[in-house]
Structures are given as structure tokens and as C-alpha cells.
Write a protein that holds these residues in place. Sequence first.
Motif, PDB file in Angstrom:
ATOM      1  N   PRO A  99     -33.994 105.684  51.033  1.00 41.89           N
ATOM      2  CA  PRO A  99     -34.474 104.477  50.302  1.00 41.89           C
ATOM      3  C   PRO A  99     -33.256 103.956  49.352  1.00 41.89           C
ATOM      4  N   ALA A 100     -33.471 102.985  49.134  1.00 35.25           N
ATOM      5  CA  ALA A 100     -32.411 102.200  48.315  1.00 35.25           C
ATOM      6  C   ALA A 100     -32.281 102.831  46.834  1.00 35.25           C
TER       7      ALA A 100
ATOM      8  N   ALA B 231     -31.453 100.084  51.708  1.00 38.74           N
ATOM      9  CA  ALA B 231     -31.566 101.521  52.232  1.00 38.74           C
ATOM     10  C   ALA B 231     -30.439 101.934  53.087  1.00 38.74           C
TER      11      ALA B 231
ATOM     12  N   ARG C 135     -29.282 104.096  56.768  1.00 37.11           N
ATOM     13  CA  ARG C 135     -29.680 104.818  57.716  1.00 37.11           C
ATOM     14  C   ARG C 135     -28.681 105.775  58.427  1.00 37.11           C
TER      15      ARG C 135
END
Length: 329
Positions: A219-220, A66, A68
Motif C-alpha cells: 500500500p501507499a 502503491a 506492485r
Amino acid sequence: MKPFAYVRATTLREAADAYAAHPGSRYLGGGTNLVDLMKLGVENPAALVDVSRLPLEEITELPDGALRVGATVRNSDLAAHPRVRTHYPLLSQALLSGASGQLRNVATTGGNLLQRTRCGYFQDPSKPCNKREPGSGCGARDGIHRDHAVLGHSEHCIATHPSDMAVALAALDAEVELYGESGTTRTVAATEFHRLPGDRPEQDTVVRPGEIITAVLLPAPAPGAVSLYRKARERASYAFALASVAVVLELDDGRVRRVALAFGGLAHRPWRATTAEARLTGAAPQPDTVRAAVDAELAAARPLRDNAYKIPLARNLACDAIATLAGAP
């Protein structure tokens, strides 16, 4: 000019304490929207708590893949980040379609989410506006509303949310991280961060008094997923969306394994098209199938006198974006 206090915070705790100490204060990031509203007399904060120097300017890849994004990351830096361009191209496209290069160099991730509507009645204190002055009425309903909402509006407000970035985040299933006055942190899904107007149009988001946006969590990316952002506007640059669409598509053997579809320019918040998504999942993305699914979503629209054009405009944007991602010629 109405006088106001100014506090430059260097930590989240300092910022929260300063906000609590000055009733009627506002957090200041890039200021590209807030300062304009102060000049117009729409915002009259007792104090500005400057959060632009908080240590929130990093873009960090997390162990699970993910991403940030700190709240003070500039829009231009986020759009240009290699991982964003590679794995979240619709986010980069959305950011680059908004504002001007000069504004993107100043505007922050958190501020982009918190920007307020560009409705002319909201921005003019001489006009009635329930969002600016609850109970004063909505001048746009019977006035100039060509750019206003067709989905999710109420008798109290028909304004649209202006952010392009927020539409992309809604399609990406992003989350918004918030720091509260008590020192606690919580996350809110991007799809739930902005509110529909209901009978409280003055409340744009679910942010509680004193909370600070600290990050956006992406999210990834799913293997094989492709994405796209499309925007219709009245001029080629520096214009808000008449309608826009963000799409994330995953195909499996010619059928839709997963699709995320979000509209901008149609509602008080980015509109996640869950009805269309449900109809498309498991289906082959043929033009008639896609059109029927999008029409099922837009069947809930309630256009006003002068903005019914937004429905076919949004339909065509969505159908074209999905066809492009599905590999249509």
C-alpha cells in the motif's frame, strides 16, 4: 536421484496447465529452498514447472502510490530498489538480513514467501515430523527445539516460519496476488497468507493447489510513517531469526496515531501483534507503556523446555525498535 519431468513455462496459462497435467508437480522459481529439499529427500516432485521466465519481474508504482512487486523480482533487486529503500525501509532491511548476497541474487519474491521451515526434524526424513509426514509425530517437542515456536503452535507442530521478508510484509499490510488454474486472480492479506499449524501442519499457506503467486502489493506509504526491522540471530550473517520484529509507526503530537508490529521467529507464521497495537494506539510511546503493551501480546506465549529465552528477546527487540522510531535517545 528420483527422476522428474521439467517444463519451462512462458505464460501463466502454460504454467497452470503444466501443473495440472503433472500430478505432484511443484513450481520452480529461484529454487534456493526447493532444490535443497529435493537433495534431502524431503521433496520428491513428479515435475518441476519453471516459472522463472514468466513476465513477473517488474516493480511498478501504481496510480494511488502503491507498489506492485512481481513474483520473480529477485530479493537483491527488491532490497536495492530506490522506492523500497525510501518508502518501505523495513522491507529492504529485512531482505538484506536474510541469506547471503549470492542467494539474494537468485531467490524470488514469491519463493521467499513459500520457503519452508528449517526445523531439523522436517529436513531429516529419518525423523518423525507431522509437517513432512502427517501422523508421524513431532520429534521437536521432546527433542531439540531451542529455535522453535513460542506462539500459536499446536501439539502437532512447533516449527517456525523462516522468512524475514514475510514479517516486514505483515507489518506493511501488504497483499499477495495469486493466479489460479481457472484463470482467475485473487488477493490475500499478507497477515493471512501463512497458516498456524493446528491439526494440519503440512499446509503452510492458504495457497490452493495449482495457484501461482504473481505479485506482492504494497500500500501507499502513509505521510510521516517511519519503519524499522530488527533481527536477533546467532551470527552476524546467513542465519535465521531467533526472534525478529518489524515496526511501522505514525505519531501525532507525541502520541501513537497508528502502529503496526509483527514478530518473526516466534510462530509458524509472521505474528501480527494486534493486542500490543491496540494498547499503544493513542498513547504516548513511553518505555513503560510500550513494555506493558508488548508484554500483553507475549502473555499468550507457551514456551517449551529450551526456548523461553525468546520471550524477553522479542520484548527487548520490540521495545528498542519502537523507542528508536519514536526518537528516543
